[in-house]
Write a protein that holds these residues in place. Structure first.
Motif, short mmCIF file in Angstrom:
data_model
loop_
_atom_site.label_atom_id
_atom_site.label_comp_id
_atom_site.label_asym_id
_atom_site.label_seq_id
_atom_site.Cartn_x
_atom_site.Cartn_y
_atom_site.Cartn_z
N UNK A 9 17.91 41.35 9.15
CA UNK A 9 17.42 41.05 10.49
C UNK A 9 18.47 40.42 11.38
N UNK A 10 19.47 39.75 10.81
CA UNK A 10 20.45 39.05 11.65
C UNK A 10 21.86 39.62 11.52
N UNK A 11 22.03 40.62 10.67
CA UNK A 11 23.34 41.25 10.51
C UNK A 11 23.34 42.59 11.26
N UNK A 12 24.21 42.70 12.25
CA UNK A 12 24.30 43.93 13.03
C UNK A 12 25.66 44.59 12.90
N UNK A 13 25.92 45.62 13.70
CA UNK A 13 27.20 46.33 13.65
C UNK A 13 28.40 45.42 13.88
N UNK A 14 28.26 44.44 14.77
CA UNK A 14 29.39 43.53 15.05
C UNK A 14 29.75 42.70 13.82
N UNK A 15 28.74 42.26 13.08
CA UNK A 15 28.99 41.47 11.87
C UNK A 15 29.64 42.34 10.79
N UNK A 16 29.19 43.59 10.67
CA UNK A 16 29.79 44.48 9.69
C UNK A 16 31.25 44.76 10.04
N UNK A 17 31.55 44.97 11.31
CA UNK A 17 32.94 45.21 11.71
C UNK A 17 33.80 43.98 11.43
N UNK A 18 33.24 42.80 11.67
CA UNK A 18 33.97 41.56 11.39
C UNK A 18 34.29 41.44 9.90
N UNK A 19 33.34 41.86 9.07
CA UNK A 19 33.57 41.82 7.62
C UNK A 19 34.67 42.80 7.22
N UNK A 20 34.70 43.98 7.81
CA UNK A 20 35.74 44.95 7.50
C UNK A 20 37.12 44.40 7.87
N UNK A 21 37.23 43.73 9.00
CA UNK A 21 38.50 43.11 9.38
C UNK A 21 38.87 42.01 8.40
N UNK A 22 37.88 41.26 7.98
CA UNK A 22 38.10 40.14 7.06
C UNK A 22 38.68 40.63 5.73
N UNK A 23 38.09 41.67 5.16
CA UNK A 23 38.58 42.14 3.86
C UNK A 23 39.91 42.87 4.01
N UNK A 24 40.15 43.50 5.19
CA UNK A 24 41.44 44.15 5.41
C UNK A 24 42.56 43.12 5.44
N UNK A 25 42.32 42.00 6.13
CA UNK A 25 43.33 40.94 6.18
C UNK A 25 43.52 40.29 4.82
N UNK A 26 42.43 40.10 4.10
CA UNK A 26 42.52 39.48 2.78
C UNK A 26 43.24 40.40 1.79
N UNK A 27 42.97 41.70 1.89
CA UNK A 27 43.64 42.65 1.01
C UNK A 27 45.14 42.68 1.27
N UNK A 28 45.51 42.63 2.55
CA UNK A 28 46.93 42.62 2.89
C UNK A 28 47.60 41.34 2.39
N UNK A 29 46.89 40.23 2.53
CA UNK A 29 47.44 38.94 2.12
C UNK A 29 47.61 38.86 0.60
#
Length: 364
Positions: free
Chosen positions: A106-126
């Motif tokens: 109910x509170x997770x939308x497309x913007x939150x999912x995109x933020x998570x994708x950026x988060x794991x991309x940065x973490x994977x690179x790090x």
């Protein structure tokens, strides 16, 4: 269900999940004599011998999957820590999609999912250098019974450890559950119901607090105003953003031609051009020239739409406004603020949420 003894299914129905998990992980005694039967599991022909013991991994795949689907998140995490075979099953997106949708949908939308994708991309690179060296990782997860615990999963040879995939739904669920991941959403009546924000909904970054089952909200700064932080925000004051746009962007209204008196709406409003938009609740009203007789009302044919915000006293400058039906973009001034895009509310759930948040007294 015929593959298992009756007392086993009785345990599934009436035992607490902790006792059930403990019992199926040790052994499953059975006194039932089974003939040759064909399973979809690893064993093609299985014949039960009286007094023998069967491991949970010897269950047919369908039966084991049904058990795992019934487990809550904490129990599923516990199962994942037993062995590599169960771990590969328990971290499957198939199981965690249901848990994600049930608790966070109910509170997770497309913007939150995109933020998570950026988060794991940065973490994977790090962490890419560490991954190349094959270093093991530990995963902290939240338990319903304890504050949190550790999962260490071994591969078949028992000499190595493997980490939870960053892009798995289980990883995202646990990042939300432990409060390690801040995600964008919207908050009704921001800043603990500050009188200046009643019956509005504003964008914020949220972090979950598992100890209190509430959220911390971080509202973006604007102008000279610094970041505002609100604690202990309950679930009922949250929602996913209805549109995947920045709070500073104007929403294009595609419902203006169908608006009629009595319709429930939300409209973007901001105090000045430096402020982000918030969504404010209102209703479509009759024009002042209309006698409000349903048989003769022609407000829906006019190029002007009257909007009313009944939480304010009659005569207040915030009580009414009008917008142009065909050419409306953003209308207003520095004194009264700027009115932006409009969305018509068609969901009874959305309308009832706004009415539940109605202030106890009329605002000046």
């Amino acid at each position: 269900m015929r593959l298992l003894s009756p007392w086993f299914w009785k345990d599934i129905s009436f035992f607490p999940s902790s006792r059930l998990i403990k019992s199926i992980f040790t052994t499953i005694p059975t006194k039932m004599s089974l003939k040759k039967m064909f399973f979809t599991s690893k064993v093609d022909n299985f014949e039960e011998v009286e007094g023998s013991a069967m491991s949970v991994l010897d269950l047919p795949d369908l039966v084991l999957e049904c058990i795992l689907e019934k487990l809550p998140p904490a129990a599923l995490c516990s199962m994942a820590g037993v062995c590599s075979s169960l771990r590969s099953r328990c971290i499957s997106n198939h199981f965690w999609e249901n848990h994600m949708k049930k608790k966070w949908g109910r509170i997770i939308g497309p913007a939150a999912y995109r933020e998570w994708q950026w988060h794991i991309a940065l973490r994977t690179r790090k962490d890419s250098g560490h991954l190349k060296q094959g270093k093991a990782k530990d995963l902290r997860i939240l338990s319903i019974v304890r504050s949190y615990w550790w999962i260490r999963s071994k591969v078949d040879d028992g000499s190595k450890q493997c980490s939870l995939p960053d892009d798995s739904i289980m990883s995202w669920f646990l990042a939300l559950e432990t409060g390690r991941f801040w995600f964008p959403a919207q908050v009704y009546n921001r800043e603990n119901g500050h009188v200046g924000f009643l019956l509005s909904c504003y964008d914020a970054e949220l972090s979950y607090d598992p100890r209190t089952d509430t959220f911390q909200a971080r509202y973006p700064p604007y102008g000279r105003r610094a970041v505002t932080i609100e604690n202990n925000v309950p679930w009922e004051r949250l929602r996913a953003s209805p549109f995947d746009i920045s709070p500073h962007d104007l929403h294009f209204s595609n419902c203006l031609n169908e608006l009629r008196p009595g319709d429930n709406i939300e409209i973007q409003w901001r105090r000045n051009i430096e402020c982000p938009y918030g969504w404010w609740y209102g209703v479509v009203s009759h024009l002042e020239s209309c006698d409000r007789n349903e048989n003769y009302c022609r407000c829906h044919d006019s190029d002007t739409v009257a909007l009313e915000f009944n939480q304010y006293t009659p005569g207040s400058r915030w009580r009414r406004t009008t917008v142009h039906r065909k050419e409306h973009r953003e209308e207003g001034n520095e004194a009264d603020g700027f009115y932006g895009g409009i969305r018509k509310l068609c969901s009874d759930e959305e309308i009832s949420t706004w009415k539940r948040l109605w202030p106890s007294g009329i605002l000046e």
